[in-house]
Structures are given as structure tokens and as C-alpha cells.
Design a protein around this motif. Structure first.
Motif, mmCIF file in Angstrom:
data_model
loop_
_atom_site.group_PDB
_atom_site.id
_atom_site.type_symbol
_atom_site.label_atom_id
_atom_site.label_comp_id
_atom_site.label_asym_id
_atom_site.label_seq_id
_atom_site.Cartn_x
_atom_site.Cartn_y
_atom_site.Cartn_z
ATOM 1 N N ARG A 55 36.982 -7.992 -0.937
ATOM 2 C CA ARG A 55 36.612 -8.760 -1.990
ATOM 3 C C ARG A 55 35.023 -8.507 -2.300
ATOM 4 O O ARG A 55 34.619 -8.490 -3.325
ATOM 5 C CB ARG A 55 37.096 -10.092 -1.977
ATOM 6 N N GLU A 58 34.338 -5.290 -3.709
ATOM 7 C CA GLU A 58 34.940 -5.345 -5.108
ATOM 8 C C GLU A 58 33.725 -5.812 -5.950
ATOM 9 O O GLU A 58 33.373 -5.373 -7.279
ATOM 10 C CB GLU A 58 36.269 -5.827 -5.443
ATOM 11 N N MET A 59 33.401 -6.857 -5.829
ATOM 12 C CA MET A 59 32.198 -7.836 -6.473
ATOM 13 C C MET A 59 31.092 -6.993 -6.593
ATOM 14 O O MET A 59 30.426 -6.789 -7.736
ATOM 15 C CB MET A 59 32.107 -8.951 -5.824
ATOM 16 N N ASP A 63 29.370 -5.579 -10.258
ATOM 17 C CA ASP A 63 28.284 -6.012 -10.453
ATOM 18 C C ASP A 63 27.114 -4.901 -10.496
ATOM 19 O O ASP A 63 26.080 -5.067 -10.891
ATOM 20 C CB ASP A 63 27.637 -7.135 -9.672
#
Length: 86
Positions: A55, A58-59, A63
């Protein structure tokens, strides 16, 4: 002076001068970069659950930041929340 001599002389003056010696290997360049970074940064080594790591990746991709930048953001946000920001 002939045109051929002028061409050689003028082109040699405009070429970039390269450093003498062998170029650094990839591992030597990496070591030098890490040594420079240690002046202003501290290393953190952690283990997190695989799902959380996925995760995080992915973040960060969403960004457009590195994992280190994301973690620094989170620390700053938590400092602000706790009124510890300096």
C-alpha cells in the motif's frame, strides 16, 4: 594556417574537458551519494507487513514521491497533530 588545422584547433577548444582517471563504478557512485546524504539524514530500517508495504508503494506512486518522502510527510503531520512542529 590551413582550414584543416583551424578545424582541428577550434573543435578541440570547444570540446568539454573530461576528468582524468577511471570513472567511478556504480557501487562507488552509490557509496559516495550515501556518504553525502548521511551528513543531513539518519537511516531508518524497519520491517512492516507485506500488505502495508504494498500500500505504501501504491500511495507513493500515486503522489509521485519516494517512500522516504512519504514517511517524512507522515512524521511532520503527526508532529503538527501533537503540536510538536518547530
Amino acid at each position: 594556417m590551413s582550414q584543416a588545422e583551424n578545424a582541428v584547433t577550434s573543435s578541440s577548444k570547444t570540446k568539454r574537458q573530461y576528468r582524468k582517471g577511471n570513472p567511478l563504478s556504480a557501487s562507488e557512485r552509490k557509496q559516495a551519494a550515501i556518504a553525502r546524504k548521511r551528513y543531513t539524514h539518519k537511516e531508518v530500517k524497519i520491517f512492516v507487513q507485506n500488505s502495508l508495504k504494498n500500500r505504501l508503494v501504491e500511495m507513493c506512486e500515486a503522489d509521485g514521491v519516494t517512500q522516504a518522502e512519504m514517511i517524512e510527510r507522515w512524521i511532520m503531520l503527526e508532529m503538527e497533530r501533537r503540536n510538536l512542529a518547530s
